[in-house]
Design a protein around this motif. Sequence first.
Motif, PDB file in Angstrom:
ATOM      1  N   SER A 196       0.830  -1.209   0.000  1.00 27.75           N
ATOM      2  CA  SER A 196       0.000   0.000   0.000  1.00 27.75           C
ATOM      3  C   SER A 196       0.860   1.252   0.000  1.00 27.75           C
ATOM      4  O   SER A 196       0.539   2.242  -0.678  1.00 27.75           O
ATOM      5  CB  SER A 196      -0.937  -0.015   1.211  1.00 27.75           C
ATOM      6  N   PHE A 197       1.959   1.211   0.711  1.00 26.82           N
ATOM      7  CA  PHE A 197       2.858   2.363   0.760  1.00 26.82           C
ATOM      8  C   PHE A 197       3.490   2.620  -0.613  1.00 26.82           C
ATOM      9  O   PHE A 197       3.502   3.752  -1.111  1.00 26.82           O
ATOM     10  CB  PHE A 197       3.934   2.110   1.806  1.00 26.82           C
ATOM     11  N   LEU A 198       3.995   1.576  -1.254  1.00 27.94           N
ATOM     12  CA  LEU A 198       4.665   1.735  -2.547  1.00 27.94           C
ATOM     13  C   LEU A 198       3.692   2.179  -3.636  1.00 27.94           C
ATOM     14  O   LEU A 198       4.020   3.062  -4.454  1.00 27.94           O
ATOM     15  CB  LEU A 198       5.341   0.420  -2.949  1.00 27.94           C
ATOM     16  N   PHE A 199       2.497   1.612  -3.647  1.00 27.54           N
ATOM     17  CA  PHE A 199       1.539   1.997  -4.687  1.00 27.54           C
ATOM     18  C   PHE A 199       0.974   3.394  -4.440  1.00 27.54           C
ATOM     19  O   PHE A 199       0.586   4.081  -5.394  1.00 27.54           O
ATOM     20  CB  PHE A 199       0.413   0.961  -4.778  1.00 27.54           C
ATOM     21  N   GLY A 200       0.926   3.818  -3.189  1.00 26.08           N
ATOM     22  CA  GLY A 200       0.538   5.199  -2.919  1.00 26.08           C
ATOM     23  C   GLY A 200       1.539   6.180  -3.494  1.00 26.08           C
ATOM     24  O   GLY A 200       1.177   7.180  -4.128  1.00 26.08           O
ATOM     25  N   LEU A 201       2.818   5.891  -3.291  1.00 24.79           N
ATOM     26  CA  LEU A 201       3.863   6.734  -3.872  1.00 24.79           C
ATOM     27  C   LEU A 201       3.852   6.641  -5.403  1.00 24.79           C
ATOM     28  O   LEU A 201       4.077   7.642  -6.093  1.00 24.79           O
ATOM     29  CB  LEU A 201       5.230   6.315  -3.333  1.00 24.79           C
ATOM     30  N   LEU A 202       3.595   5.443  -5.935  1.00 23.60           N
ATOM     31  CA  LEU A 202       3.549   5.275  -7.393  1.00 23.60           C
ATOM     32  C   LEU A 202       2.431   6.114  -8.005  1.00 23.60           C
ATOM     33  O   LEU A 202       2.624   6.746  -9.052  1.00 23.60           O
ATOM     34  CB  LEU A 202       3.345   3.799  -7.734  1.00 23.60           C
ATOM     35  N   ALA A 203       1.270   6.146  -7.364  1.00 33.27           N
ATOM     36  CA  ALA A 203       0.144   6.916  -7.893  1.00 33.27           C
ATOM     37  C   ALA A 203       0.493   8.397  -7.988  1.00 33.27           C
ATOM     38  O   ALA A 203       0.230   9.056  -9.007  1.00 33.27           O
ATOM     39  CB  ALA A 203      -1.086   6.719  -7.012  1.00 33.27           C
ATOM     40  N   VAL A 204       1.111   8.921  -6.949  1.00 36.18           N
ATOM     41  CA  VAL A 204       1.485  10.343  -6.974  1.00 36.18           C
ATOM     42  C   VAL A 204       2.617  10.591  -7.969  1.00 36.18           C
ATOM     43  O   VAL A 204       2.654  11.630  -8.643  1.00 36.18           O
ATOM     44  CB  VAL A 204       1.877  10.811  -5.570  1.00 36.18           C
ATOM     45  N   GLY A 205       3.551   9.640  -8.081  1.00 30.89           N
ATOM     46  CA  GLY A 205       4.617   9.790  -9.063  1.00 30.89           C
ATOM     47  C   GLY A 205       4.081   9.847 -10.482  1.00 30.89           C
ATOM     48  O   GLY A 205       4.526  10.672 -11.296  1.00 30.89           O
ATOM     49  N   LEU A 206       3.119   8.990 -10.791  1.00 28.70           N
ATOM     50  CA  LEU A 206       2.497   9.018 -12.118  1.00 28.70           C
ATOM     51  C   LEU A 206       1.719  10.314 -12.328  1.00 28.70           C
ATOM     52  O   LEU A 206       1.718  10.883 -13.434  1.00 28.70           O
ATOM     53  CB  LEU A 206       1.572   7.818 -12.277  1.00 28.70           C
TER      54      LEU A 206
END
Length: 352
Positions: free
Chosen positions: A141-151
């Motif tokens: 959940s932490f990594l995909f949260g950062l991925l969403a904002v990065g995208l």
Amino acid sequence: MAIARKPGPLTTSLATAEGNYRWQELALVALPLLVFLFSFPLGRYPIAPGQLLTILAAKVFPIAPTWPATLETVVFQVRLPRMLAAMLVGAAMATAGAAYQGMFKNPLVSPDILGASAGAGFGAALAIYFSLGVVGIQVSSFLFGLLAVGLTWALSSRIHHDPVLILVLAGILMGTLFSSGTSLIKYVADPYDKLPAITFWLMGSLAAITPRDVWTALVPILIGTLPLYLLRWRLNVLSLGEEEARSLGLDTGRLRLIVILCSTLITAASVAISGMIGWVGLIIPHLARMLVGPNYRELLPAAVLIGSAYLLLVDDLARVLTSVEIPLGILTSIIGAPFFLYLLLNPRRGWV
């Protein structure tokens, strides 16, 4: 011979205002402490206040235990971590909400505006689907949260037109995509095992919190909160507008990037241990703004204190309202929706 002068009305009013402000500061600091003391005895396993104080004092002073070991386990392994997690998540979401609202100059912005919550929810659902365990759920959940904002950031940086608006629209797009991915995972998940677990986690809850979870979330939340606290005076300038901030010598692009990264880190770390708990980052900054004003020097600390007390009180309601524990996301939505309506009817009240 010196002539004594009586204080004028301006001096008297300034002294009164300063005294009121100090009392307000003391009240804000005392609020989470009082809520903490009030909340500790509550729960399915009631603990008398005197017995609770004795158990806590036994960790510091040489007091022979006269209580069952089960009671000590409830206090230190169940109730205390849960209460600390509620205060930590509430403070973190309120801080992220206040930072986002100042950056976007929009009182209706919340921490999930850039897709962080949707990305974290998708990561958790994916981890539950593949049976990765508690640690796997938090990391995913932490990594995909950062991925969403990065995208979101990468997409908005390729469109050179009204950067704030494009950033918000890109965040809505990413949030929709990750929410659709979560729905797809729920559709293909085992309806007797994985689907209930995913659904319950997405509702938000602190029922399964452990001391390790608190420490896991504390480090990234502190890393994200400290820069925002140190740069809170720059948020005042940024909330004036892009052109005004640049005219005062601020590198708005770099500052906006720092705010986004820190707020996203806070949001993702919170969602990783608590699930999807909405509305906290929307309503708490407004309550703080109504009490201390729009100055971020006072607004951010006030949001931290009020947010920690607020979510702990909501968690108390979740534990004691019914015989079955109510998910936190449901209660915060019930409380937040009327407040959102109030904001729509009074869009600038307490904002400037």
